[in-house]
Design an enzyme around this catalytic site. Structure first.
Site, PDB file in Angstrom:
ATOM      1  CG  ASP A 131      19.465  24.431 -24.233  1.00  9.80           C
ATOM      2  OD1 ASP A 131      18.664  24.769 -23.337  1.00  9.80           O
ATOM      3  OD2 ASP A 131      19.475  23.298 -24.745  1.00  9.80           O
ATOM      4  CG  MET A 132      25.299  29.975 -22.766  1.00 11.55           C
ATOM      5  SD  MET A 132      24.987  31.264 -24.013  1.00 11.55           S
ATOM      6  CE  MET A 132      24.237  32.555 -23.018  1.00 11.55           C
ATOM      7  CD  GLN A 172      27.365  28.224 -20.640  1.00  8.63           C
ATOM      8  OE1 GLN A 172      27.986  29.228 -20.979  1.00  8.63           O
ATOM      9  NE2 GLN A 172      27.306  27.128 -21.380  1.00  8.63           N
ATOM     10  NE  ARG A 181      17.540  24.999 -18.466  1.00 12.13           N
ATOM     11  CZ  ARG A 181      17.563  24.702 -19.777  1.00 12.13           C
ATOM     12  NH1 ARG A 181      18.666  24.774 -20.483  1.00 12.13           N
ATOM     13  NH2 ARG A 181      16.440  24.370 -20.379  1.00 12.13           N
ATOM     14  CB  THR A 214      22.188  22.523 -10.072  1.00 13.28           C
ATOM     15  OG1 THR A 214      23.316  21.841  -9.507  1.00 13.28           O
ATOM     16  CG2 THR A 214      21.257  22.962  -8.948  1.00 13.28           C
ATOM     17  NE  ARG A 266      24.184  15.932 -19.651  1.00 12.69           N
ATOM     18  CZ  ARG A 266      24.258  17.095 -20.319  1.00 12.69           C
ATOM     19  NH1 ARG A 266      23.555  17.290 -21.394  1.00 12.69           N
ATOM     20  NH2 ARG A 266      25.039  18.062 -19.898  1.00 12.69           N
TER      21      ARG A 266
HETATM   22  C1  LIG Z   1      17.846  21.313 -17.054  1.00 11.67           C
HETATM   23  C2  LIG Z   1      19.289  21.535 -17.365  1.00 11.67           C
HETATM   24  C3  LIG Z   1      19.637  22.240 -18.506  1.00 11.67           C
HETATM   25  C4  LIG Z   1      20.971  22.497 -18.794  1.00 11.67           C
HETATM   26  N1  LIG Z   1      21.291  23.328 -19.838  1.00 11.67           N
HETATM   27  C5  LIG Z   1      22.576  23.636 -20.053  1.00 11.67           C
HETATM   28  C6  LIG Z   1      22.940  24.612 -21.024  1.00 11.67           C
HETATM   29  O1  LIG Z   1      22.105  25.214 -21.693  1.00 11.67           O
HETATM   30  N2  LIG Z   1      24.260  24.869 -21.202  1.00 11.67           N
HETATM   31  C7  LIG Z   1      25.243  24.232 -20.465  1.00 11.67           C
HETATM   32  O2  LIG Z   1      26.426  24.530 -20.663  1.00 11.67           O
HETATM   33  N3  LIG Z   1      24.914  23.305 -19.549  1.00 11.67           N
HETATM   34  C8  LIG Z   1      23.625  23.000 -19.320  1.00 11.67           C
HETATM   35  N4  LIG Z   1      23.308  22.081 -18.356  1.00 11.67           N
HETATM   36  C9  LIG Z   1      24.364  21.225 -17.773  1.00 11.67           C
HETATM   37  C10 LIG Z   1      24.978  21.866 -16.562  1.00 11.67           C
HETATM   38  O3  LIG Z   1      25.732  22.981 -16.968  1.00 11.67           O
HETATM   39  C11 LIG Z   1      25.893  20.868 -15.838  1.00 11.67           C
HETATM   40  O4  LIG Z   1      26.880  20.425 -16.700  1.00 11.67           O
HETATM   41  C12 LIG Z   1      25.170  19.654 -15.311  1.00 11.67           C
HETATM   42  O5  LIG Z   1      23.928  19.979 -14.776  1.00 11.67           O
HETATM   43  C13 LIG Z   1      26.001  19.008 -14.198  1.00 11.67           C
HETATM   44  O6  LIG Z   1      26.211  19.945 -13.171  1.00 11.67           O
HETATM   45  P1  LIG Z   1      25.481  19.846 -11.744  1.00 11.67           P
HETATM   46  O7  LIG Z   1      25.145  21.218 -11.316  1.00 11.67           O
HETATM   47  O8  LIG Z   1      24.359  18.897 -11.813  1.00 11.67           O
HETATM   48  O9  LIG Z   1      26.635  19.365 -10.760  1.00 11.67           O
HETATM   49  P2  LIG Z   1      27.561  18.092 -10.786  1.00 11.67           P
HETATM   50  O10 LIG Z   1      28.534  18.318  -9.676  1.00 11.67           O
HETATM   51  O11 LIG Z   1      28.099  17.821 -12.132  1.00 11.67           O
HETATM   52  O12 LIG Z   1      26.582  16.919 -10.411  1.00 11.67           O
HETATM   53  C14 LIG Z   1      26.051  16.767  -9.114  1.00 11.67           C
HETATM   54  C15 LIG Z   1      25.679  15.307  -8.969  1.00 11.67           C
HETATM   55  O13 LIG Z   1      24.625  14.999  -9.897  1.00 11.67           O
HETATM   56  C16 LIG Z   1      24.845  13.720 -10.460  1.00 11.67           C
HETATM   57  N5  LIG Z   1      25.078  13.879 -11.903  1.00 11.67           N
HETATM   58  C17 LIG Z   1      25.320  15.033 -12.577  1.00 11.67           C
HETATM   59  N6  LIG Z   1      25.402  14.802 -13.900  1.00 11.67           N
HETATM   60  C18 LIG Z   1      25.224  13.467 -14.057  1.00 11.67           C
HETATM   61  C19 LIG Z   1      25.186  12.624 -15.185  1.00 11.67           C
HETATM   62  N7  LIG Z   1      25.317  13.080 -16.432  1.00 11.67           N
HETATM   63  N8  LIG Z   1      24.961  11.296 -14.983  1.00 11.67           N
HETATM   64  C20 LIG Z   1      24.782  10.803 -13.739  1.00 11.67           C
HETATM   65  N9  LIG Z   1      24.806  11.563 -12.627  1.00 11.67           N
HETATM   66  C21 LIG Z   1      25.024  12.876 -12.782  1.00 11.67           C
HETATM   67  C22 LIG Z   1      26.027  13.119  -9.753  1.00 11.67           C
HETATM   68  O14 LIG Z   1      25.535  12.427  -8.635  1.00 11.67           O
HETATM   69  C23 LIG Z   1      26.792  14.325  -9.322  1.00 11.67           C
HETATM   70  O15 LIG Z   1      27.612  14.068  -8.203  1.00 11.67           O
HETATM   71  C24 LIG Z   1      21.990  21.900 -17.986  1.00 11.67           C
HETATM   72  C25 LIG Z   1      21.632  21.190 -16.848  1.00 11.67           C
HETATM   73  C26 LIG Z   1      20.321  21.026 -16.515  1.00 11.67           C
HETATM   74  C27 LIG Z   1      19.987  20.306 -15.264  1.00 11.67           C
END
Ligand SMILES: Cc1cc2nc3c(=O)[nH]c(=O)nc-3n(C[C@H](O)[C@H](O)[C@H](O)COP(=O)(O)OP(=O)(O)OC[C@H]3O[C@@H](n4cnc5c(N)ncnc54)[C@H](O)[C@@H]3O)c2cc1C
Length: 281
Positions: free
Chosen positions: A111-112, A141, A162, A204, A259
């Site tokens: 992970d980052m 990221q 990822r 995402t 989260r």
């Molecule tokens: C498999 C995976 C691994 C990841 N690993 C890393 C990592 O190593 N380092 C890092 O910095 N980040 C990581 N992330 C987190 C990522 O960077 C984002 O912060 C996160 O995915 C929210 O961004 P989004 O692209 O889903 O868009 P957003 O605009 O945040 O979300 C889109 C929609 O998804 C829904 N949603 C998103 N998050 C939530 C939530 N927590 N609860 C409820 N609904 C939600 C909502 O409906 C929102 O409108 C990871 C994410 C995923 C999916």
């Protein structure tokens, strides 16, 4: 205001994002995901560690995870956080622990984390690959301004990446902070990764980015446990490979805060619950 929220309230609202405190909890969740046609990546929560022994214990827990995944024939790999394996204590200790986890010969995603760890994470990834460890992946990221350059710097390794937006709070000098720029950077990184021949997993839940990834036929989607589960089912039904991130362990606090931070609907609910609680005292 989230850090001011009482821990029991954080735990209550974040339980959907975490399998539970034990490996058995993770197995139960992964078995269900596998039955629904989804793969998993299992994360041992532990970024709050303070001592080398704790970091070594996390590495050993990953060996238990692999043993269980093999015994139970689960479709799952693992994700590790370098801080949980000791990066903030010593780079060498962290590398030793990563090598312990890799020794099992199964795929490991690194992970980052926040921007203070980016250089060390990319350095370790490169060292591991040059030392012949091919079953290791990385995360980029899109919110970091440097990420497109990192894509090009990694190209010679044909990395398994990822791509996600990024969740840590970074200064505008390092990271885009508005939603449109982060999305644009995600698409730019995605195109650059595909052009360099990298294996890309789109991490995402953002519908606009899911569509961009679908248009480019990315080989894998990744989502977090407890988020947009209906959309995950739709992607699987349409024949796409989808992997769910499944964290488990006792050290749930930091992960839970992140989260809740990205769940806008939750902010008001938590504020109400916290104020309601405060008024009762
Ligand atoms: C498999 C995976 C691994 C990841 N690993 C890393 C990592 O190593 N380092 C890092 O910095 N980040 C990581 N992330 C987190 C990522 O960077 C984002 O912060 C996160 O995915 C929210 O961004 P989004 O692209 O889903 O868009 P957003 O605009 O945040 O979300 C889109 C929609 O998804 C829904 N949603 C998103 N998050 C939530 C939530 N927590 N609860 C409820 N609904 C939600 C909502 O409906 C929102 O409108 C990871 C994410 C995923 C999916």
């Amino acid at each position: 205001m989230l850090p001011a929220v009482p821990k029991p309230v954080v735990q209550l609202f974040s339980s959907r994002y975490i399998a539970g405190p034990t490996l058995d909890d993770a197995v139960r969740v992964v078995r269900k995901l596998n039955a629904e046609g989804m793969a998993a990546t299992i994360d041992v929560l532990g970024e709050e560690i303070a001592h080398a022994d704790e970091a070594r214990a996390i590495a050993r827990t990953y060996l238990d995870v692999f043993e269980t995944v093999e015994r139970e024939r689960l479709d799952a790999n693992v994700s590790v956080k370098l801080t949980a394996l000791g990066l903030k204590l010593s780079y060498d200790l962290c590398k030793e622990n990563v090598l312990t986890v890799l020794a099992r010969g199964r795929f490991v995603r690194i992970d980052m984390e926040d921007a203070t760890t980016t250089d060390d994470t990319l350095r370790l990834y490169r060292e591991l690959r040059l030392e012949g460890h091919d079953g290791v992946g990385i995360v980029l990221q899109a919110y970091l301004r440097r990420s497109v350059d990192d894509v090009h710097a990694l190209a010679d390794l044909e990395p398994n990446v990822r791509l996600c937006k990024g969740i840590y709070v970074e200064p505008p000098s390092l990271a885009y902070t508005d939603a449109d720029s982060i999305r644009a950077s995600f698409v730019q990184c995605l195109d650059a990764l595909l052009a360099t021949g990298a294996y890309v997993a789109a991490g995402t839940h953002d519908e606009a980015l899911i569509r961009e990834a679908l248009a480019r036929d990315v080989p894998e989607f990744q989502m977090l446990l407890g988020v947009r589960e209906d959309r995950a089912c739709e992607l699987v039904a349409a024949g796409h490979r989808l992997r769910v991130y499944v964290p488990f362990g006792e050290q749930w606090y930091a992960y839970s805060l992140r989260r809740l931070q990205e769940n806008p609907a939750m902010a008001t609910t938590i504020a109400r619950a916290t104020i309601g609680r405060a008024l009762r005292f």
